[in-house]
Design a protein around this motif. Sequence first.
Motif, short mmCIF file in Angstrom:
data_model
loop_
_atom_site.label_atom_id
_atom_site.label_comp_id
_atom_site.label_asym_id
_atom_site.label_seq_id
_atom_site.Cartn_x
_atom_site.Cartn_y
_atom_site.Cartn_z
N HIS A 1 36.15 -22.02 34.28
CA HIS A 1 36.67 -22.29 35.63
C HIS A 1 37.46 -23.58 35.70
O HIS A 1 38.48 -23.65 36.38
CB HIS A 1 35.51 -22.36 36.64
N HIS A 2 36.96 -24.63 35.03
CA HIS A 2 37.61 -25.94 35.12
C HIS A 2 38.06 -26.46 33.76
O HIS A 2 38.64 -27.53 33.68
CB HIS A 2 36.64 -26.97 35.73
N VAL B 1 31.49 -18.92 30.49
CA VAL B 1 30.46 -19.20 31.49
C VAL B 1 29.15 -19.09 30.72
O VAL B 1 29.05 -18.33 29.74
CB VAL B 1 30.47 -18.21 32.69
N GLN B 2 28.17 -19.86 31.16
CA GLN B 2 26.94 -19.96 30.37
C GLN B 2 26.21 -18.62 30.26
O GLN B 2 25.61 -18.31 29.23
CB GLN B 2 26.03 -21.02 31.01
N GLU B 3 26.29 -17.83 31.32
CA GLU B 3 25.61 -16.53 31.29
C GLU B 3 26.18 -15.65 30.17
O GLU B 3 25.44 -14.99 29.44
CB GLU B 3 25.79 -15.79 32.63
N HIS C 1 26.94 -29.12 32.97
CA HIS C 1 28.34 -28.74 33.16
C HIS C 1 29.14 -29.93 33.67
O HIS C 1 28.84 -30.47 34.74
CB HIS C 1 28.42 -27.57 34.15
N ARG D 1 33.02 -34.31 38.49
CA ARG D 1 33.85 -33.90 39.64
C ARG D 1 32.97 -33.04 40.56
O ARG D 1 31.80 -32.86 40.31
CB ARG D 1 35.07 -33.10 39.18
N1 LIG Z 1 27.62 -19.09 37.11
C1 LIG Z 1 28.31 -20.06 36.50
N2 LIG Z 1 29.07 -20.88 37.26
C2 LIG Z 1 29.76 -21.85 36.62
C3 LIG Z 1 29.72 -22.06 35.25
N3 LIG Z 1 30.51 -23.12 34.96
C4 LIG Z 1 31.02 -23.54 36.13
N4 LIG Z 1 30.57 -22.77 37.16
C5 LIG Z 1 30.81 -22.79 38.60
O1 LIG Z 1 31.99 -22.08 38.88
C6 LIG Z 1 32.22 -22.27 40.27
C7 LIG Z 1 33.68 -22.18 40.59
O2 LIG Z 1 33.74 -22.21 41.99
P1 LIG Z 1 35.09 -22.36 42.85
O3 LIG Z 1 34.69 -22.47 44.28
O4 LIG Z 1 36.03 -21.29 42.46
O5 LIG Z 1 35.69 -23.72 42.28
P2 LIG Z 1 35.58 -25.21 42.87
O6 LIG Z 1 36.22 -25.27 44.21
O7 LIG Z 1 36.12 -26.12 41.84
O8 LIG Z 1 33.99 -25.38 43.05
P3 LIG Z 1 33.09 -26.70 43.00
O9 LIG Z 1 32.70 -26.91 41.57
O10 LIG Z 1 31.89 -26.37 43.85
O11 LIG Z 1 33.92 -27.83 43.53
C8 LIG Z 1 31.57 -23.60 40.61
O12 LIG Z 1 30.49 -23.34 41.47
C9 LIG Z 1 31.04 -24.10 39.25
O13 LIG Z 1 29.86 -24.86 39.39
C10 LIG Z 1 28.91 -21.18 34.49
O14 LIG Z 1 28.80 -21.27 33.26
N5 LIG Z 1 28.24 -20.19 35.16
#
Ligand SMILES: Nc1nc2c(ncn2[C@@H]2O[C@H](COP(=O)(O)OP(=O)(O)OP(=O)(O)O)[C@@H](O)[C@H]2O)c(=O)[nH]1
Length: 198
Positions: free
Chosen positions: A91-92, A129-131, A158, A164
């Motif tokens: 995601h990031h 993603v960890q899952e 994470h 952030r």
């Molecule tokens: N289930 C899961 N979530 C993850 C993993 N790595 C990161 N995330 C989550 O992916 C989500 C992406 O959410 P978005 O709302 O699209 O992105 P965002 O606005 O950057 O979200 P925030 O992190 O809450 O600021 C976030 O809640 C992260 O914490 C992972 O391995 N598994």
Amino acid sequence: MAKVELGADGKPVVPDEVLGAVRTLIEWAGDDPTREGLVDTPRRVARAWLEYCQGYAEDPAIHLSRTFEEVGGYDEIVMLRDIPFQSHCEHHMAPITGKASIAYLPRDRVVGISKLARVLNGFARRLQVQERLTAEVAKCIWDNLHPHGVAVVIDAQHGCMTGRGVRTPGVGMVTSRLLGCFLDDERSRKEVLALMGY
Ligand SMILES: Nc1nc2c(ncn2[C@@H]2O[C@H](COP(=O)(O)OP(=O)(O)OP(=O)(O)O)[C@@H](O)[C@H]2O)c(=O)[nH]1
Ligand SMILES: [Zn+2]
């Protein structure tokens, strides 16, 4: 993964468009990509990302192709506990750092124990993603060793939640995938989780 060419120095050649992408990011973040300290940064970043994502260049199952007959009639759980690893969230693209415990109950063949960590790294060194990472490691062992059971538990932090976003350092995400006897049999499940320290 795109085909990577090596230069005369033995290091990967970085295409111009990749260098340009990192320069754009630096500029967008507010710095000057032409200043001395940043001039070589796009090349370094690109090569670093090749390393972080080296898993795309391999099929982790390859590590499980060499097996040995069980030694001394050993027919109990084999486990590698608390293997440190690094991955990056899809995601990031922020670091995921943690430890994994991997166990299996052999059917008739065992694998060199280092190979379990190699399988983990093969899947971890991708955008993840960890899952999915947890499930992929377990499935790879299940499909290739055909054991009685497989258990994978990952506990990781994470970077996208520490540096952030919600900014909660120290929070661990725990995921597990249990297959075969570790899923079906309560006593086996308790035993493997206890050996893992859960
Ligand atoms: N289930 C899961 N979530 C993850 C993993 N790595 C990161 N995330 C989550 O992916 C989500 C992406 O959410 P978005 O709302 O699209 O992105 P965002 O606005 O950057 O979200 P925030 O992190 O809450 O600021 C976030 O809640 C992260 O914490 C992972 O391995 N598994
Ligand atoms: Zn993330």
